[in-house]
Structure formats: C-alpha cells, structure tokens
Enzyme design. Structure first.
Site, mmCIF file in Angstrom:
data_model
loop_
_atom_site.group_PDB
_atom_site.id
_atom_site.type_symbol
_atom_site.label_atom_id
_atom_site.label_comp_id
_atom_site.label_asym_id
_atom_site.label_seq_id
_atom_site.Cartn_x
_atom_site.Cartn_y
_atom_site.Cartn_z
ATOM 1 N N GLY A 45 -9.421 2.654 0.092
ATOM 2 C CA GLY A 45 -8.948 3.489 1.192
ATOM 3 C C GLY A 45 -7.453 3.287 1.357
ATOM 4 N N GLN A 50 0.500 3.329 5.930
ATOM 5 C CA GLN A 50 0.744 2.396 4.825
ATOM 6 C C GLN A 50 1.715 2.947 3.795
ATOM 7 O OE1 GLN A 50 -3.668 1.661 4.133
ATOM 8 N NE2 GLN A 50 -2.809 -0.345 3.731
ATOM 9 N N CYS A 106 -6.610 -5.828 2.656
ATOM 10 C CA CYS A 106 -5.780 -4.670 2.999
ATOM 11 C C CYS A 106 -4.589 -4.651 2.045
ATOM 12 C CB CYS A 106 -5.306 -4.794 4.442
ATOM 13 S SG CYS A 106 -4.257 -3.434 4.973
ATOM 14 N N LEU A 107 -4.282 -3.480 1.492
ATOM 15 C CA LEU A 107 -3.167 -3.378 0.542
ATOM 16 C C LEU A 107 -1.834 -3.773 1.187
ATOM 17 C CD1 LEU A 107 -4.144 -0.051 -1.279
ATOM 18 C CD2 LEU A 107 -4.314 -2.371 -2.202
ATOM 19 N N HIS A 148 -11.808 0.570 9.004
ATOM 20 C CA HIS A 148 -10.590 -0.154 8.617
ATOM 21 C C HIS A 148 -9.398 0.814 8.536
ATOM 22 C CE1 HIS A 148 -8.338 -3.296 6.162
ATOM 23 N NE2 HIS A 148 -7.628 -2.198 5.954
ATOM 24 N N GLU A 149 -9.606 1.960 7.868
ATOM 25 C CA GLU A 149 -8.510 2.941 7.719
ATOM 26 C C GLU A 149 -8.161 3.569 9.068
ATOM 27 O OE1 GLU A 149 -6.937 2.669 5.089
ATOM 28 O OE2 GLU A 149 -8.516 1.599 4.050
ATOM 29 N N HIS A 152 -5.786 1.652 11.082
ATOM 30 C CA HIS A 152 -4.379 1.821 10.702
ATOM 31 C C HIS A 152 -3.724 2.944 11.526
ATOM 32 C CE1 HIS A 152 -3.671 -1.011 7.460
ATOM 33 N NE2 HIS A 152 -4.745 -0.618 6.804
HETATM 34 NI NI NI Z 1 -5.665 -1.712 5.280
#
Ligand code: NI
Length: 192
Positions: A45, A50, A106-107, A148-149, A152
């Site tokens: 995701g 991000q 998380c990226l 999770h997304e 953000h």
């Molecule tokens: Ni994340």
C-alpha cells in the site's frame, strides 16, 4: 516514474489530507506513479502523503500477499485473494469486530516492524479512479492494509499505537530515520 518516499519526520506525514476533485492536475499520472513507486519499494500500500502530497489518495494491492502466502496460511484470511484498488477521497464510515494483531511496517519508517492491534472489519466510502462513488466493506488483511493507509491521510502512523515505553525504545532509530541515517534499497526523501 518512481517517486521518492517521504521519511518519518516530515511534516506532510502529520497533516490531515484533503479531498480532491476531478480537475486535480495530472491525476492519472500521479496514480500511475504511485503504483510504480509502491511496487518498486515492495509495498502492499502507498498513500499520497508518502509521496509528499497532502491529498486523500491511496493505492492498495493485497493480491501480492496472497500470491506469496505459505500453504499453511491458505484459507486463514477471509479476504483471499485480496484486492488491487485506488481509493480517492476515502472516508471511514464504520469500524467493527474484534481487534487482532498483525506485524506492520511502513515504507516511510524503514527497518521497524511491530505487532499492531486493529479491528477486523471496516466500511469505507471512496471514489474509484473514474470518480465513481463506492461504499464497501473490507475485512482480513485487506482491511488491515486499508486502515494503515487511511491513517496516513489522517496524519497518523502505525508507531502511534505502540505503548509509550516501546515508543521510547524506538526513539533513537526514529531520529536516525528522520536524518537519513538508514539504508534502504528504494528512493527516499528526508526532511532534516
Ligand atoms: Ni505506511
């Protein structure tokens, strides 16, 4: 085009993102770039903040998880075989069911993974890439990734759910990430 991923510490990751309309400049290109960036970084995701855009878009592909799942875990999750979707102007309408733990990463926060509790089922209102409205219920790993997304878009990160002591123990690593003192094999952008 592969975009750099904003690292922990950047203000954009703490903002509440805004809805967009169909005139948003080069929206198709941004969505294509988000897919490309997510796959390049081995993510399931990716949310617009991000890639440094404070707008309500995220992409999710949980089909990747199910195509790689161990045989013993097959049939364990109700959302098999997963979804691959773009979510625009998403708003969470309902959250239901028992909380269950899953090891999240998380990226934007590389090299940190923690078990996070989240509820089972969500109902989400969103627009697809053609701006068609949907109200849809998700469960399993897909509901997990979407939550999770979605966080953000609300300026929240998975580490916010950790107990204060655990969070404190990660402080050094988090500070290193914000300063770029972390090795990753994808493109990142650091604010400090
Ligand atoms: Ni994340």
């Amino acid at each position: 085009m592969i975009l750099p991923i904003v690292a922990y510490g950047a203000p954009v990751l703490r903002k509440v993102a805004g809805d967009i309309n169909q005139d948003y400049p080069q929206l198709d290109k941004l969505i294509d770039d988000m897919w490309e960036t997510m796959y390049y970084s081995n993510g399931v995701g990716l949310a617009a903040p991000q890639v440094n855009k404070d707008i309500r878009i995220f992409v999710v592909d949980t089909e990747q998880i199910f195509s790689n799942i161990d045989e013993e875990d097959q049939g364990k999750y109700p959302d098999e075989p997963g979804v691959k979707k773009v979510f625009i102007n998403a708003h969470l309408k309902q959250v239901e069911g028992e909380e269950w733990p899953y090891n999240e990463g998380c990226l934007s926060i590389p090299k940190i993974r923690e078990d996070i509790m989240r509820p089972e089922t969500i109902v989400l209102e969103y627009l697809d890439e053609n701006f068609q409205p949907h109200t849809e219920s998700f469960n399993g790993i897909t509901a997990r990734v979407i939550q999770h997304e979605y966080d953000h878009l609300e300026g929240k990160l998975f580490i916010d759910y950790l107990k204060p002591l655990k969070r404190k123990m990660l402080q050094g690593k988090l500070s290193d990430i914000s300063k770029g003192k972390v090795k990753v094999d994808y493109k990142m952008m650091f604010s400090k």
